[in-house]
Write a protein that holds these residues in place. Structure first.
Motif, PDB file in Angstrom:
ATOM      1  N   ALA A 116       0.824  -1.208   0.000  1.00  0.00           N
ATOM      2  CA  ALA A 116       0.000   0.000   0.000  1.00  0.00           C
ATOM      3  C   ALA A 116       0.860   1.261   0.000  1.00  0.00           C
ATOM      4  O   ALA A 116       0.482   2.286  -0.576  1.00  0.00           O
ATOM      5  CB  ALA A 116      -0.930  -0.007   1.204  1.00  0.00           C
ATOM      6  N   SER A 117       2.033   1.178   0.626  1.00  0.00           N
ATOM      7  CA  SER A 117       2.901   2.355   0.710  1.00  0.00           C
ATOM      8  C   SER A 117       3.510   2.718  -0.635  1.00  0.00           C
ATOM      9  O   SER A 117       4.027   3.826  -0.809  1.00  0.00           O
ATOM     10  CB  SER A 117       4.014   2.113   1.733  1.00  0.00           C
ATOM     11  N   ASP A 118       3.496   1.790  -1.609  1.00  0.00           N
ATOM     12  CA  ASP A 118       4.044   2.068  -2.934  1.00  0.00           C
ATOM     13  C   ASP A 118       3.039   2.773  -3.840  1.00  0.00           C
ATOM     14  O   ASP A 118       3.404   3.237  -4.923  1.00  0.00           O
ATOM     15  CB  ASP A 118       4.485   0.766  -3.614  1.00  0.00           C
ATOM     16  N   LEU A 119       1.796   2.853  -3.409  1.00  0.00           N
ATOM     17  CA  LEU A 119       0.747   3.441  -4.238  1.00  0.00           C
ATOM     18  C   LEU A 119       0.675   4.946  -4.026  1.00  0.00           C
ATOM     19  O   LEU A 119       0.986   5.451  -2.944  1.00  0.00           O
ATOM     20  CB  LEU A 119      -0.605   2.800  -3.919  1.00  0.00           C
ATOM     21  N   LEU A 120       0.253   5.642  -5.057  1.00  0.00           N
ATOM     22  CA  LEU A 120       0.139   7.100  -4.982  1.00  0.00           C
ATOM     23  C   LEU A 120      -0.972   7.463  -4.008  1.00  0.00           C
ATOM     24  O   LEU A 120      -2.120   7.045  -4.184  1.00  0.00           O
ATOM     25  CB  LEU A 120      -0.169   7.672  -6.363  1.00  0.00           C
ATOM     26  N   PRO A 121      -0.665   8.233  -2.951  1.00  0.00           N
ATOM     27  CA  PRO A 121      -1.702   8.566  -1.961  1.00  0.00           C
ATOM     28  C   PRO A 121      -2.723   9.539  -2.521  1.00  0.00           C
ATOM     29  O   PRO A 121      -2.415  10.350  -3.407  1.00  0.00           O
ATOM     30  CB  PRO A 121      -0.905   9.197  -0.813  1.00  0.00           C
ATOM     31  N   ASP A 122      -3.932   9.467  -2.010  1.00  0.00           N
ATOM     32  CA  ASP A 122      -4.970  10.414  -2.389  1.00  0.00           C
ATOM     33  C   ASP A 122      -4.596  11.800  -1.845  1.00  0.00           C
ATOM     34  O   ASP A 122      -4.184  11.924  -0.691  1.00  0.00           O
ATOM     35  CB  ASP A 122      -6.317   9.962  -1.810  1.00  0.00           C
ATOM     36  N   PRO A 123      -4.741  12.853  -2.657  1.00  0.00           N
ATOM     37  CA  PRO A 123      -4.339  14.191  -2.183  1.00  0.00           C
ATOM     38  C   PRO A 123      -5.141  14.690  -0.998  1.00  0.00           C
ATOM     39  O   PRO A 123      -4.688  15.567  -0.260  1.00  0.00           O
ATOM     40  CB  PRO A 123      -4.561  15.080  -3.423  1.00  0.00           C
ATOM     41  N   ASN A 124      -6.347  14.130  -0.799  1.00  0.00           N
ATOM     42  CA  ASN A 124      -7.194  14.547   0.322  1.00  0.00           C
ATOM     43  C   ASN A 124      -7.082  13.618   1.520  1.00  0.00           C
ATOM     44  O   ASN A 124      -7.856  13.722   2.466  1.00  0.00           O
ATOM     45  CB  ASN A 124      -8.652  14.630  -0.134  1.00  0.00           C
ATOM     46  N   GLY A 125      -6.128  12.689   1.476  1.00  0.00           N
ATOM     47  CA  GLY A 125      -5.923  11.787   2.599  1.00  0.00           C
ATOM     48  C   GLY A 125      -6.986  10.718   2.727  1.00  0.00           C
ATOM     49  O   GLY A 125      -7.193  10.183   3.823  1.00  0.00           O
ATOM     50  N   LEU A 126      -7.652  10.379   1.621  1.00  0.00           N
ATOM     51  CA  LEU A 126      -8.712   9.378   1.657  1.00  0.00           C
ATOM     52  C   LEU A 126      -8.155   7.986   1.349  1.00  0.00           C
ATOM     53  O   LEU A 126      -7.131   7.840   0.680  1.00  0.00           O
ATOM     54  CB  LEU A 126      -9.811   9.726   0.652  1.00  0.00           C
ATOM     55  N   PHE A 127      -8.859   6.982   1.851  1.00  0.00           N
ATOM     56  CA  PHE A 127      -8.435   5.591   1.626  1.00  0.00           C
ATOM     57  C   PHE A 127      -8.963   5.170   0.254  1.00  0.00           C
ATOM     58  O   PHE A 127      -9.964   4.476   0.118  1.00  0.00           O
ATOM     59  CB  PHE A 127      -8.983   4.689   2.723  1.00  0.00           C
ATOM     60  N   ARG A 128      -8.250   5.618  -0.758  1.00  0.00           N
ATOM     61  CA  ARG A 128      -8.619   5.328  -2.140  1.00  0.00           C
ATOM     62  C   ARG A 128      -7.327   5.271  -2.951  1.00  0.00           C
ATOM     63  O   ARG A 128      -6.538   6.212  -2.941  1.00  0.00           O
ATOM     64  CB  ARG A 128      -9.544   6.405  -2.694  1.00  0.00           C
ATOM     65  N   PHE A 129      -7.129   4.152  -3.663  1.00  0.00           N
ATOM     66  CA  PHE A 129      -5.863   3.928  -4.357  1.00  0.00           C
ATOM     67  C   PHE A 129      -6.124   3.360  -5.747  1.00  0.00           C
ATOM     68  O   PHE A 129      -7.061   2.581  -5.949  1.00  0.00           O
ATOM     69  CB  PHE A 129      -4.988   2.943  -3.575  1.00  0.00           C
ATOM     70  N   ASP A 130      -5.264   3.760  -6.695  1.00  0.00           N
ATOM     71  CA  ASP A 130      -5.332   3.252  -8.067  1.00  0.00           C
ATOM     72  C   ASP A 130      -4.038   2.528  -8.399  1.00  0.00           C
ATOM     73  O   ASP A 130      -2.950   2.956  -7.993  1.00  0.00           O
ATOM     74  CB  ASP A 130      -5.557   4.393  -9.066  1.00  0.00           C
ATOM     75  N   MET A 131      -4.181   1.438  -9.155  1.00  0.00           N
ATOM     76  CA  MET A 131      -3.027   0.652  -9.571  1.00  0.00           C
ATOM     77  C   MET A 131      -3.101   0.399 -11.072  1.00  0.00           C
ATOM     78  O   MET A 131      -4.144  -0.037 -11.579  1.00  0.00           O
ATOM     79  CB  MET A 131      -3.014  -0.705  -8.835  1.00  0.00           C
TER      80      MET A 131
END
Length: 250
Positions: A116-131
């Motif tokens: 999860a730490s390798d994924l681009l974080p959401d700019p608003n700090g939300l638990f949402r990730f794209d791969m």
């Protein structure tokens, strides 16, 4: 000649007490026993309790002996707990791996595992990730019997939690995201019959004609109350109930 320091008459204390705020009134009750009796009077605390916590005053119908000062105290402490900021989660994105598997009856469509730490974080700090996903198979635009699985794995294979395991029809139209969702269970501290109020969602999109050769997988956690994505900290606090329980929870 000995001097004698006496408390003011209780009538005077009551009169003074009407001008005091709740905090000062409570402090004043610690001066001496006469002050405690006067400053704890229902005459002073009833209007204060009625102004701040009117619903609690109705509890006197169940027990007329409970002092209004006590009712104000439990109301005040309850409000403090509600407004208190939650503690930081023990779990972090560095601790977990997202493992996603989407397959049809005959073959695998998407298999991916990423920290999860390798994924681009959401700019608003939300638990949402794209791969981003490469080398996707060509397939029909609509498939029946699609199995979607999303697991969150604690690094070192110390634990795993199934966020989603559902089966249904999948639409794989280029340029359009397919969406899958699954209600999450209540944490172990709650009754199994109670919902968590959270939903895991997984989005799957393809690029190019006929399904293309590349695509994107998105995952996240939504609140069923607002249908908005929860924050990273809120999602991690939820996950730690299953992946990193405290000594009291285990």
């Amino acid at each position: 000649m000995k001097s004698c320091i006496c408390s003011p008459p209780w009538e005077v204390l009551l009169q003074v007490g009407t001008y005091l705020d709740p905090k000062t009134l409570a402090i004043s009750s610690c001066v001496s026993r006469p002050w405690s009796i006067s400053m704890s009077s229902d005459h002073l605390w009833k209007p204060i309790c009625s102004a701040h916590y009117p619903s609690l005053c109705n509890l006197r119908a169940a027990d007329p002996t409970v002092p209004y000062r006590r009712l104000f105290s439990i109301g005040y402490n309850s409000l403090k707990r509600r407004l208190r900021s939650p503690s930081k989660p023990r779990l972090s994105l560095d601790d977990v791996v997202f493992a996603i598997d989407v397959r049809s009856r005959d073959s695998s469509i998407v298999t991916v595992a990423k920290p999860a730490s390798d994924l681009l974080p959401d700019p608003n700090g939300l638990f949402r990730f794209d791969m981003d996903v490469c080398e996707l198979p060509r397939m029909a635009k609509v498939l029946d019997g699609v199995m979607v699985m999303w697991n969150v794995v604690l690094k070192g294979w110390q634990g795993v939690f199934s966020m989603m395991e559902c089966k249904g029809k999948g639409s794989f139209v280029p340029g359009v995201e397919g969406w899958f969702s699954s209600e999450l269970p209540a944490p172990g501290c709650c009754s199994g019959r109670a919902g968590s109020g959270l939903v895991a969602d997984l989005r799957l999109g393809f690029c190019g004609a006929d399904g293309g050769r590349g695509g994107k997988v998105g995952v996240g956690v939504l609140s069923v109350v607002s249908w908005r994505y929860v924050t990273v900290d809120d999602a991690l606090r939820y996950l730690q109930h299953f992946l990193s329980p405290s000594r009291d929870e285990s």
